[in-house]
Enzyme design. Structure first.
Site, PDB file in Angstrom:
ATOM      1  N   THR A 122      29.211  -4.942 -56.214  1.00 14.43           N
ATOM      2  CA  THR A 122      28.823  -4.185 -57.398  1.00 14.43           C
ATOM      3  C   THR A 122      29.906  -4.244 -58.466  1.00 14.43           C
ATOM      4  O   THR A 122      29.616  -4.419 -59.666  1.00 14.43           O
ATOM      5  CB  THR A 122      28.530  -2.725 -57.022  1.00 14.43           C
ATOM      6  OG1 THR A 122      27.459  -2.687 -56.070  1.00 14.43           O
ATOM      7  CG2 THR A 122      28.143  -1.914 -58.247  1.00 14.43           C
ATOM      8  N   GLU A 141      24.514  -4.484 -43.312  1.00 15.61           N
ATOM      9  CA  GLU A 141      25.083  -3.300 -42.704  1.00 15.61           C
ATOM     10  C   GLU A 141      24.295  -2.943 -41.450  1.00 15.61           C
ATOM     11  O   GLU A 141      23.079  -3.147 -41.385  1.00 15.61           O
ATOM     12  CB  GLU A 141      25.034  -2.125 -43.696  1.00 15.61           C
ATOM     13  CG  GLU A 141      26.249  -1.232 -43.645  1.00 15.61           C
ATOM     14  CD  GLU A 141      26.338  -0.328 -44.864  1.00 15.61           C
ATOM     15  OE1 GLU A 141      27.300   0.437 -44.948  1.00 15.61           O
ATOM     16  OE2 GLU A 141      25.446  -0.389 -45.728  1.00 15.61           O
ATOM     17  N   GLY A 177      24.692  -5.097 -49.383  1.00 15.33           N
ATOM     18  CA  GLY A 177      25.366  -5.827 -48.317  1.00 15.33           C
ATOM     19  C   GLY A 177      24.735  -5.620 -46.958  1.00 15.33           C
ATOM     20  O   GLY A 177      24.033  -4.641 -46.698  1.00 15.33           O
ATOM     21  N   ASN A 223      31.312   2.241 -47.369  1.00 15.90           N
ATOM     22  CA  ASN A 223      31.480   2.061 -48.805  1.00 15.90           C
ATOM     23  C   ASN A 223      31.156   3.369 -49.518  1.00 15.90           C
ATOM     24  O   ASN A 223      30.080   3.934 -49.318  1.00 15.90           O
ATOM     25  CB  ASN A 223      30.554   0.937 -49.294  1.00 15.90           C
ATOM     26  CG  ASN A 223      30.783   0.571 -50.746  1.00 15.90           C
ATOM     27  OD1 ASN A 223      31.634   1.146 -51.409  1.00 15.90           O
ATOM     28  ND2 ASN A 223      30.021  -0.375 -51.243  1.00 15.90           N
ATOM     29  N   SER A 234      28.591  -4.957 -46.847  1.00 17.08           N
ATOM     30  CA  SER A 234      28.735  -3.716 -47.594  1.00 17.08           C
ATOM     31  C   SER A 234      30.207  -3.353 -47.750  1.00 17.08           C
ATOM     32  O   SER A 234      30.981  -3.417 -46.798  1.00 17.08           O
ATOM     33  CB  SER A 234      27.996  -2.583 -46.875  1.00 17.08           C
ATOM     34  OG  SER A 234      28.095  -1.383 -47.587  1.00 17.08           O
ATOM     35  N   GLY A 235      30.588  -2.965 -48.960  1.00 20.91           N
ATOM     36  CA  GLY A 235      31.968  -2.602 -49.235  1.00 20.91           C
ATOM     37  C   GLY A 235      32.848  -3.759 -49.648  1.00 20.91           C
ATOM     38  O   GLY A 235      34.059  -3.585 -49.836  1.00 20.91           O
ATOM     39  N   SER A 292      28.066   2.468 -52.427  1.00 22.01           N
ATOM     40  CA  SER A 292      27.214   1.374 -51.937  1.00 22.01           C
ATOM     41  C   SER A 292      25.890   1.340 -52.695  1.00 22.01           C
ATOM     42  O   SER A 292      25.207   2.357 -52.847  1.00 22.01           O
ATOM     43  CB  SER A 292      26.941   1.559 -50.445  1.00 22.01           C
ATOM     44  OG  SER A 292      26.045   0.578 -49.968  1.00 22.01           O
ATOM     45  N   SER A 293      25.523   0.159 -53.202  1.00 21.33           N
ATOM     46  CA  SER A 293      24.224  -0.013 -53.855  1.00 21.33           C
ATOM     47  C   SER A 293      23.123   0.026 -52.799  1.00 21.33           C
ATOM     48  O   SER A 293      23.153  -0.753 -51.849  1.00 21.33           O
ATOM     49  CB  SER A 293      24.173  -1.349 -54.603  1.00 21.33           C
ATOM     50  OG  SER A 293      25.131  -1.402 -55.623  1.00 21.33           O
TER      51      SER A 293
END
Length: 566
Positions: free
Chosen positions: A210, A496, A494, A255, A205-206, A258-259
């Site tokens: 995306t 996490e 991601g 993030n 993540s981050g 974050s998606s």
């Protein structure tokens, strides 16, 4: 943080099995001998210089000092100095002489393809090469057909139309690594082989996954040939991003954007390579975020964007206040605003995108009613009588909820009835052998029922939203796609780990592990098995196989999922 993007060409396996193919090229894909490449007689000096990583001009290109397309011609210099003088011709016709550095430049900026590392089995060497390139603002590095990217968390100015044109129609290794190079290579492979292609993006993540998917879509929308009648499809494709981000992205601890859902997009091309349609498949939306966020996190962007950017008339109609602290579903993370985001501008971009996609005024109002209903539902509170009976203490909030949501229900479904909603939130109905039994809910059960309703409403709204986007992206033309191909793009959330991890987060991390297993299968295991079958001499690459992790979760009768469903 870094992510990896892999372009999977289904025709590569067949082309590799053709008799008489170059084994030297095959060996180099897994990490060839640099010394042998350096000594190859009659080799192209430009190719040798590029593969050894000592091209200072390439470094300048990657550092964005050269802002326009250029053409390089090389003039060899004395071999003892190991230098090359280049004549660079810009689009303005001016000729400049640049002095290209020696091999020592590689010590400063690293190599642009990890297979050229002398110690390619060393994790420390891998990380050190990333560090060197990142220090010089070189965020992209190849690893064969895999592109590794490090998130710089700043704008490097490397995504301009000039950069896009520079990578258009250029050989994959001809100039410096870039997400545009991978996008162009995938597109040309699809046109040449007439086979479907797939771009897989994975990372923690981050890491910038995306943003990478947005750059790929932008490249396709701008660079692919498209007649005027396909302009609306291109616009809808680009404008689908801010809509999905508003309803499916949120701030997490790692993030700010974050998606919180998985996206699998099919872009359909005809035989000429013209995009004619697209389709989005969403899965595993993190619905629990609607009702709960960890400290320092936020709910989905759209709630804050509406409160910050909505007009006074819209907020008055929805009975909403601009202060997010007044809503239970927005205060649990104690993070109403994010310095890196402008919610007012985000709302403007969302409204514009919905208009481009084809939302009518009525559909937009229905969407706003849903958002407002979820916020009012979260403010519905309960009390408990002495006998354990649960009741609603915020009658005015419930009345407001029914008023806001009345536009969502049309005959024959009927309108939302306040008494029926109160009954549903405080009682449960059981049916057994044709008989109905109604029993009261406890205080905790009533709160859980309210949260479950909010999650279900938001989840179904997101699904409906994706369906509307797909209608605007539907295949253009009179009939089914003939002699066309697909370019697929997988953008997964991601990996996490939070202080408190829900079952949804467990599923997210499991999905990330499965994708990592696919990377291992396509880039390491299958390649080395084929080399062994064909008798190619190479040094085996050791790697960690995460199959044991996936088996721990999914193995029949013994895996975690099997145990949970017993």
């Amino acid at each position: 943080m870094f992510f990896i993007c892999y372009s999977h060409d289904r025709s590569r396996k067949e082309s590799r099995r053709r008799p008489g193919r170059d084994q030297e090229k095959t060996r180099r894909r897994l990490g060839g001998d640099q010394e042998e490449t350096r000594r190859r007689p009659g080799g192209d000096q430009e190719e040798t210089r590029r593969r050894l990583g000592g091209d200072q001009e390439v470094q300048q290109e990657e550092q964005q000092t050269q802002k326009e397309p250029s053409k390089l011609t090389l003039a060899p210099q004395p071999q003892a100095r190991m230098r090359y003088q280049a004549r660079e011709v810009g689009v303005d016709g001016r000729v400049r002489l640049v002095l290209e550095g020696s091999l020592t430049a590689r010590d400063r900026v690293g190599v642009q393809d990890f297979v050229l590392l002398e110690n390619f089995n060393s994790e420390a060497a891998f990380i050190e090469n990333l560090r060197r390139r990142f220090t010089e603002n070189l965020i992209y590095t190849y690893m064969g057909s895999v592109l590794v990217s490090v998130n710089p968390y700043k704008d490097l100015g490397i995504y301009s139309p000039q950069h896009m044109e520079r990578y258009r129609g250029v050989s994959y290794y001809e100039i410096s690594p870039h997400i545009y190079a991978l996008s162009d290579n995938t597109y040309r492979a699809m046109k040449t082989s007439r086979r479907d292609q797939c771009l897989l993006i994975s990372g923690e993540s981050g890491a910038g996954k995306t943003e990478a998917s947005k750059k790929i879509l932008l490249y396709y929308a701008v660079s692919c040939p498209a007649p005027q009648r396909m302009a609306s499809l291109r616009d809808c494709l680009l404008q689908s991003t801010p809509v999905l981000e508003a309803f499916g992205n949120a701030k997490t601890l790692r993030n700010d954007n974050s998606s919180r859902f998985g996206k699998y997009m099919d872009i359909q091309f005809d035989f000429r390579g013209v995009p004619v349609g697209a389709h989005i498949l969403n899965y595993l939306l993190e619905k629990s975020r609607v009702v709960h966020q960890n400290h320092g996190e936020r709910n989905y962007h759209v709630f804050y964007q509406l409160l910050e950017g909505g007009t006074e008339e819209q907020l008055l109609h929805l009975h909403l206040d601009r202060n997010p602290q007044k809503y239970l579903y927005l205060v649990k993370g104690n993070c109403p605003r994010v310095s890196s985001m402008n919610d007012k501008n985000g709302w403007k971009a969302l409204v514009k995108a919905l208009s481009v996609i084809g939302f009518t005024e009525g559909e937009l109002q229905e969407l706003l009613d849903v958002i407002g209903s979820v916020l009012h539902l979260g403010n519905t509170q309960f009390g408990e009588e002495e006998d354990g009976q649960t009741y609603v203490t915020t009658e005015m909030e419930l009345k407001t909820l029914t008023q806001v949501s009345r536009g969502l229900w049309q005959p024959p479904r009927g309108r939302v009835d306040g008494a029926a909603l109160t009954e549903a939130l405080t009682h449960k109905k059981l049916t057994a052998k044709g008989e109905e039994m109604i029993s009261p809910l406890t205080f905790e059960q009533a709160g859980a029922a309210r949260d479950a309703l909010a999650q279900a409403v938001y989840g179904r709204t997101f699904t409906w939203l994706v369906e509307k986007i797909n209608q605007s992206l539907a295949l253009q033309g009179d009939g089914p796609l003939q002699d066309g191909s697909l370019s697929r793009l997988l953008d997964i959330y991601g990996f996490e780990v939070f202080q408190h991890n829900s079952f949804e987060q467990f599923c997210i991390n499991y999905c990330s592990e499965k994708l990592q297993q696919l990377f291992i299968e396509l880039t390491l295991r299958s390649e080395q098995e084929e080399y062994e079958t064909e008798g190619v001499a190479w040094e085996p690459v050791q790697y960690f196989d995460n199959k044991v992790i996936c088996d721990l979760i999914e193995e029949k009768h013994k895996g975690i999922i099997s145990i949970l469903v017993r």
